[in-house]
Write an enzyme that holds these catalytic residues in place. Sequence first.
Site, mmCIF file in Angstrom:
data_model
loop_
_atom_site.group_PDB
_atom_site.id
_atom_site.type_symbol
_atom_site.label_atom_id
_atom_site.label_comp_id
_atom_site.label_asym_id
_atom_site.label_seq_id
_atom_site.Cartn_x
_atom_site.Cartn_y
_atom_site.Cartn_z
ATOM 1 N N ARG A 75 14.800 -7.649 47.630
ATOM 2 C CA ARG A 75 13.614 -8.320 48.164
ATOM 3 C C ARG A 75 12.373 -7.647 47.595
ATOM 4 N NH1 ARG A 75 10.548 -7.313 53.595
ATOM 5 N NH2 ARG A 75 9.011 -8.978 53.401
ATOM 6 N N HIS A 119 2.624 -10.334 50.608
ATOM 7 C CA HIS A 119 2.819 -9.072 51.330
ATOM 8 C C HIS A 119 1.477 -8.326 51.326
ATOM 9 C CE1 HIS A 119 6.134 -6.037 52.577
ATOM 10 N NE2 HIS A 119 4.979 -5.440 52.819
ATOM 11 N N GLU A 165 5.108 -10.084 57.744
ATOM 12 C CA GLU A 165 4.438 -9.468 58.895
ATOM 13 C C GLU A 165 2.995 -9.915 59.094
ATOM 14 O OE1 GLU A 165 4.820 -5.221 58.767
ATOM 15 O OE2 GLU A 165 6.986 -5.279 58.804
ATOM 16 N N ASN A 294 11.553 -7.700 60.560
ATOM 17 C CA ASN A 294 11.423 -6.302 60.167
ATOM 18 C C ASN A 294 11.442 -5.481 61.443
ATOM 19 O OD1 ASN A 294 11.137 -7.216 57.578
ATOM 20 N ND2 ASN A 294 8.955 -6.717 57.402
ATOM 21 N N TYR A 296 11.630 -1.692 63.255
ATOM 22 C CA TYR A 296 11.473 -0.245 63.076
ATOM 23 C C TYR A 296 11.627 0.583 64.340
ATOM 24 C CZ TYR A 296 10.123 -0.935 58.236
ATOM 25 O OH TYR A 296 10.149 -1.248 56.909
ATOM 26 N N GLU A 368 13.708 -5.810 56.752
ATOM 27 C CA GLU A 368 13.335 -4.401 56.596
ATOM 28 C C GLU A 368 13.851 -3.605 57.783
ATOM 29 O OE1 GLU A 368 9.131 -3.547 56.151
ATOM 30 O OE2 GLU A 368 8.886 -5.163 54.690
HETATM 31 C C1 PNW Z 1 6.084 -2.586 57.232
HETATM 32 N N1 PNW Z 1 2.035 -0.135 61.902
HETATM 33 O O1 PNW Z 1 4.816 -2.356 57.692
HETATM 34 C C2 PNW Z 1 5.802 -3.217 55.884
HETATM 35 O O2 PNW Z 1 6.326 -4.495 55.695
HETATM 36 C C3 PNW Z 1 6.014 -2.322 54.723
HETATM 37 O O3 PNW Z 1 5.167 -2.720 53.681
HETATM 38 C C4 PNW Z 1 5.807 -0.885 55.127
HETATM 39 O O4 PNW Z 1 5.826 0.008 54.056
HETATM 40 C C5 PNW Z 1 6.887 -0.547 56.149
HETATM 41 O O5 PNW Z 1 6.834 -1.426 57.255
HETATM 42 C C6 PNW Z 1 6.828 0.868 56.677
HETATM 43 O O6 PNW Z 1 5.616 1.115 57.353
HETATM 44 C C7 PNW Z 1 4.243 -1.775 58.784
HETATM 45 O O7 PNW Z 1 1.301 0.843 61.695
HETATM 46 C C8 PNW Z 1 3.313 -0.761 58.550
HETATM 47 O O8 PNW Z 1 2.089 -0.664 63.037
HETATM 48 C C9 PNW Z 1 2.603 -0.221 59.581
HETATM 49 C C10 PNW Z 1 2.785 -0.704 60.858
HETATM 50 C C11 PNW Z 1 3.694 -1.725 61.106
HETATM 51 C C12 PNW Z 1 4.422 -2.250 60.053
#
Ligand code: PNW
Length: 463
Positions: A75, A119, A165, A294, A296, A368
């Site tokens: 991706r 993106h 996102e 995505n 996390y 992700e």
């Molecule tokens: C995602 N936050 O982003 C993105 O899709 C990627 O480009 C990025 O590198 C990856 O997660 C890791 O951070 C985020 O601060 C970045 O809330 C920051 C936030 C959320 C998502």
Amino acid sequence: MKSFPAHFTWGAATASHQIEGAWREDGRGPCIWDAFAHIPGKVYQNQNADVACDHYHRVEEDVALMKAMGLKAYRFSFSWSRLLPQGRGAINEAGVAFYNRLIDALLANNITPWVTLYHWDLPLALQMEMDGLINPEIADHFAHYAGICFERFGDRVKNWITLNEPWCSAVLGHGIGYFAPGRISQTEPYLAAHNLIRAHAKIVDVYRRKFQATQKGVIGITNNCDWREPKTDSAADRAAAERGLEFFLGWFADPIYRGDYPDSMRSAVGDRLPQFSDADRALVRGSSDFFGLNFYGGMLASEPSSEVVTSTVPTGNGGMAADQRVELSDDPSWEKTDMNWNVVPDFCRKMLGWIDRRYSHPAIYITENGCALPGEDDVAVAINDTRRVDFINRYLAACHAAINEDGVNLRGYFVWTLMDNFEWALGYSKRFGLHHVDFTTGKRTPKASAKWFAGVMARNGLE
Ligand code: PNW
């Protein structure tokens, strides 16, 4: 052994602005992240993505890295201003040639391309000339750009993601000013989000009307959401957690899967939340062939004990905190990554279940998931990334349980990210890669996680 379904998609992800570099070469136009990063104080140590991983000059080498680990799907995103330097008007044929080289190299190595059209790197001209995402006309520019991409690349690209996102573009870009274009407002995030949803729908409409029947690909959107777990069993805390999820993911997915914004947002945001016209609603509803997620982390959610004020630092990914009125906290026992994000694999299973129920059992792809770990500037530390192996292993076990015990229709999983790269406002200080990158020499070195993930893909399962 925990086996995954046949035809499960295994991949790794990147984004144009985070890896390509070559910011002024071969006709590429500037984007909002170039401008933002060049303002002193916006990015960690005033770093920028002028060179980044220099992927633009190392495409063949990077595809060889993918090949070496047996990657099945990759991706990546297109830089809009590399293809259309001013966002509209003339096409930059050198940009087309670059992505042709990448796509052809992937296919020659049996790696399926998954392309994200947007993106976060909006052409700067569109920001300056028309205020970017807060202007409703931006949706037509997205659709025009996307049509060119389908025309030029759709003979070989069969998996499209419209936006990555949009929550980040809206909240971090237009709410707290932490991301480009750096705007701070309690109104603009809702406008930006609304226009992004409309842009997504118009892109999908172009694909379905003009290309899908002949090109036979699929198209969807990727949203991010962190899980919200009620802090106590009280009705107020359970409602706060649900409201938190509606303000995070429901904001973007409800219009597509249910036809409008969540009621909780309508009542809290009032006039600042735009209305869909009948024509827009008809285009938006049903405009995704799959559900990109995505994922996390997550936090505990509770009914606030006092008035909630909006801060300009992204603590806990609160987003429109004063409107949603959810108090977020951590369980002190939770392990944390270098982003200070909680390691909560169980919440991944809960998130998948919530999506499955609320949106009537869609095909889901995790586009992700991954972690940044401390100390990985040092390549000797990075290559022994047992914590990343453990992290991915535990999240994949949660995915396996979601599929097998909860009946969730999860179809694929992409690790964030193929290699260490420009982590937005945090510059090069946070490393998520399966490969270590030395940002002085450009040298790539596989971490233990790259080798371990190669095994997972090869056996289609966890040991
Ligand atoms: C995602 N936050 O982003 C993105 O899709 C990627 O480009 C990025 O590198 C990856 O997660 C890791 O951070 C985020 O601060 C970045 O809330 C920051 C936030 C959320 C998502």
